[in-house]
Design a protein around this motif. Structure first.
Motif, PDB file in Angstrom:
ATOM      1  N   ASP A 120       0.863  -1.172   0.000  1.00  0.00           N
ATOM      2  CA  ASP A 120       0.000   0.000   0.000  1.00  0.00           C
ATOM      3  C   ASP A 120       0.907   1.232   0.000  1.00  0.00           C
ATOM      4  O   ASP A 120       1.291   1.724   1.058  1.00  0.00           O
ATOM      5  CB  ASP A 120      -0.898  -0.043   1.240  1.00  0.00           C
ATOM      6  N   ARG A 121       1.247   1.714  -1.174  1.00  0.00           N
ATOM      7  CA  ARG A 121       2.217   2.804  -1.288  1.00  0.00           C
ATOM      8  C   ARG A 121       1.788   4.063  -0.540  1.00  0.00           C
ATOM      9  O   ARG A 121       2.619   4.684   0.132  1.00  0.00           O
ATOM     10  CB  ARG A 121       2.516   3.089  -2.759  1.00  0.00           C
ATOM     11  N   PRO A 122       0.516   4.476  -0.596  1.00  0.00           N
ATOM     12  CA  PRO A 122       0.131   5.655   0.188  1.00  0.00           C
ATOM     13  C   PRO A 122       0.351   5.453   1.697  1.00  0.00           C
ATOM     14  O   PRO A 122       0.808   6.369   2.381  1.00  0.00           O
ATOM     15  CB  PRO A 122      -1.349   5.849  -0.137  1.00  0.00           C
ATOM     16  N   LEU A 123       0.072   4.274   2.203  1.00  0.00           N
ATOM     17  CA  LEU A 123       0.311   4.000   3.628  1.00  0.00           C
ATOM     18  C   LEU A 123       1.800   3.991   3.935  1.00  0.00           C
ATOM     19  O   LEU A 123       2.244   4.570   4.932  1.00  0.00           O
ATOM     20  CB  LEU A 123      -0.335   2.673   4.039  1.00  0.00           C
ATOM     21  N   VAL A 128       6.575   6.753   6.225  1.00  0.00           N
ATOM     22  CA  VAL A 128       7.882   7.386   5.980  1.00  0.00           C
ATOM     23  C   VAL A 128       7.830   8.856   6.394  1.00  0.00           C
ATOM     24  O   VAL A 128       8.757   9.361   7.049  1.00  0.00           O
ATOM     25  CB  VAL A 128       8.304   7.230   4.502  1.00  0.00           C
ATOM     26  N   ARG A 129       6.751   9.554   6.042  1.00  0.00           N
ATOM     27  CA  ARG A 129       6.620  10.969   6.455  1.00  0.00           C
ATOM     28  C   ARG A 129       6.671  11.099   7.976  1.00  0.00           C
ATOM     29  O   ARG A 129       7.244  12.049   8.505  1.00  0.00           O
ATOM     30  CB  ARG A 129       5.330  11.576   5.894  1.00  0.00           C
ATOM     31  N   GLN A 130       6.070  10.150   8.685  1.00  0.00           N
ATOM     32  CA  GLN A 130       6.127  10.163  10.156  1.00  0.00           C
ATOM     33  C   GLN A 130       7.567  10.057  10.653  1.00  0.00           C
ATOM     34  O   GLN A 130       7.937  10.698  11.633  1.00  0.00           O
ATOM     35  CB  GLN A 130       5.296   9.009  10.743  1.00  0.00           C
ATOM     36  N   ILE A 136      16.080  15.152  13.224  1.00  0.00           N
ATOM     37  CA  ILE A 136      17.337  14.492  12.873  1.00  0.00           C
ATOM     38  C   ILE A 136      17.265  13.765  11.536  1.00  0.00           C
ATOM     39  O   ILE A 136      18.179  13.874  10.718  1.00  0.00           O
ATOM     40  CB  ILE A 136      17.742  13.506  13.992  1.00  0.00           C
ATOM     41  N   THR A 137      16.202  13.041  11.283  1.00  0.00           N
ATOM     42  CA  THR A 137      16.116  12.176  10.106  1.00  0.00           C
ATOM     43  C   THR A 137      16.071  12.994   8.815  1.00  0.00           C
ATOM     44  O   THR A 137      15.210  13.833   8.635  1.00  0.00           O
ATOM     45  CB  THR A 137      14.872  11.270  10.186  1.00  0.00           C
ATOM     46  N   ARG A 138      17.033  12.732   7.948  1.00  0.00           N
ATOM     47  CA  ARG A 138      17.125  13.425   6.664  1.00  0.00           C
ATOM     48  C   ARG A 138      16.703  12.533   5.505  1.00  0.00           C
ATOM     49  O   ARG A 138      16.213  13.010   4.494  1.00  0.00           O
ATOM     50  CB  ARG A 138      18.549  13.922   6.416  1.00  0.00           C
ATOM     51  N   ASP A 139      16.974  11.223   5.646  1.00  0.00           N
ATOM     52  CA  ASP A 139      16.564  10.294   4.597  1.00  0.00           C
ATOM     53  C   ASP A 139      16.332   8.915   5.203  1.00  0.00           C
ATOM     54  O   ASP A 139      16.636   8.677   6.371  1.00  0.00           O
ATOM     55  CB  ASP A 139      17.556  10.258   3.426  1.00  0.00           C
ATOM     56  N   ALA A 140      15.776   8.036   4.373  1.00  0.00           N
ATOM     57  CA  ALA A 140      15.437   6.698   4.854  1.00  0.00           C
ATOM     58  C   ALA A 140      15.607   5.689   3.738  1.00  0.00           C
ATOM     59  O   ALA A 140      15.252   5.956   2.587  1.00  0.00           O
ATOM     60  CB  ALA A 140      13.992   6.660   5.356  1.00  0.00           C
ATOM     61  N   ILE A 141      16.161   4.545   4.099  1.00  0.00           N
ATOM     62  CA  ILE A 141      16.102   3.397   3.210  1.00  0.00           C
ATOM     63  C   ILE A 141      14.740   2.771   3.460  1.00  0.00           C
ATOM     64  O   ILE A 141      14.392   2.452   4.594  1.00  0.00           O
ATOM     65  CB  ILE A 141      17.227   2.390   3.510  1.00  0.00           C
ATOM     66  N   VAL A 142      13.961   2.652   2.405  1.00  0.00           N
ATOM     67  CA  VAL A 142      12.614   2.100   2.498  1.00  0.00           C
ATOM     68  C   VAL A 142      12.577   0.847   1.627  1.00  0.00           C
ATOM     69  O   VAL A 142      13.031   0.877   0.478  1.00  0.00           O
ATOM     70  CB  VAL A 142      11.562   3.116   2.005  1.00  0.00           C
ATOM     71  N   ALA A 143      12.050  -0.242   2.171  1.00  0.00           N
ATOM     72  CA  ALA A 143      12.009  -1.494   1.409  1.00  0.00           C
ATOM     73  C   ALA A 143      10.678  -2.203   1.596  1.00  0.00           C
ATOM     74  O   ALA A 143      10.127  -2.218   2.699  1.00  0.00           O
ATOM     75  CB  ALA A 143      13.143  -2.410   1.857  1.00  0.00           C
TER      76      ALA A 143
END
Length: 162
Positions: A120-123, A128-130, A136-143
């Motif tokens: 569910d890409r919107p979820l 990720v936005r949360q 501190i968080t600038r980027d994220a590895i998302v899988a």
């Protein structure tokens, strides 16, 4: 443009590992889910400058539908034999995948795993936005790593930037 990587279902994970990494013996103790997450992250960050320098500004967020079901089924099969194999539980569970990526790369930011009913890409984007709500968080590895068996999976990853 975001860099997105994937590993096709049924690919030879050991061959990809030997070509891409080759010097991380823990790979051979991992279940398929962990191997996929590990290889996806290697594909994403292999050329990052200062890669193994500790950083708290990168999160690791792993999503799945089946979690470690494939490994659980393998363990259940081994229980039918005289001695179940404890080796099947060395590297399991989606949170181990996220943790291994963080440990390997010295990421000290948020590390989370989520089991969702479906891709569910919107979820996923909302979660990720949360993660970016802190200062501190600038980027994220998302899988998204869904591995219902050792030979069938969906494995994609990308780096999301604030």
């Amino acid at each position: 443009m975001k860099k997105e990587v994937s590993i096709p279902s049924g690919a030879n994970l050991t061959a990809i590992y030997r070509e891409l990494v080759g010097d991380y013996p823990k790979f051979f103790k991992m279940d398929t889910l962990s191997k996929l997450g590990f290889l996806l992250s290697e594909m994403l960050v292999k050329d990052d400058k200062g890669r193994f320098t500790p950083r708290e500004d990168r999160a690791v967020l792993v999503f799945s539908r089946n979690g470690c079901l494939a490994n659980d089924l393998n363990y259940a099969k081994s229980m039918e034999e005289e001695f179940p194999s404890p080796a099947l539980f060395v590297y399991t569970l989606p949170n181990i995948v996220a943790g291994e990526i963080s440990i390997r790369n010295k990421y000290e930011g948020e590390t989370s795993a989520y089991v969702l009913e479906k891709y569910d890409r919107p979820l996923i984007d909302a979660i990720v936005r949360q993660a970016f709500q802190d200062r501190i968080t600038r980027d994220a590895i998302v899988a998204w790593i869904d591995c219902p068996s050792d030979t069938e999976w969906t494995a994609i990853a990308w780096i999301e930037t604030r």
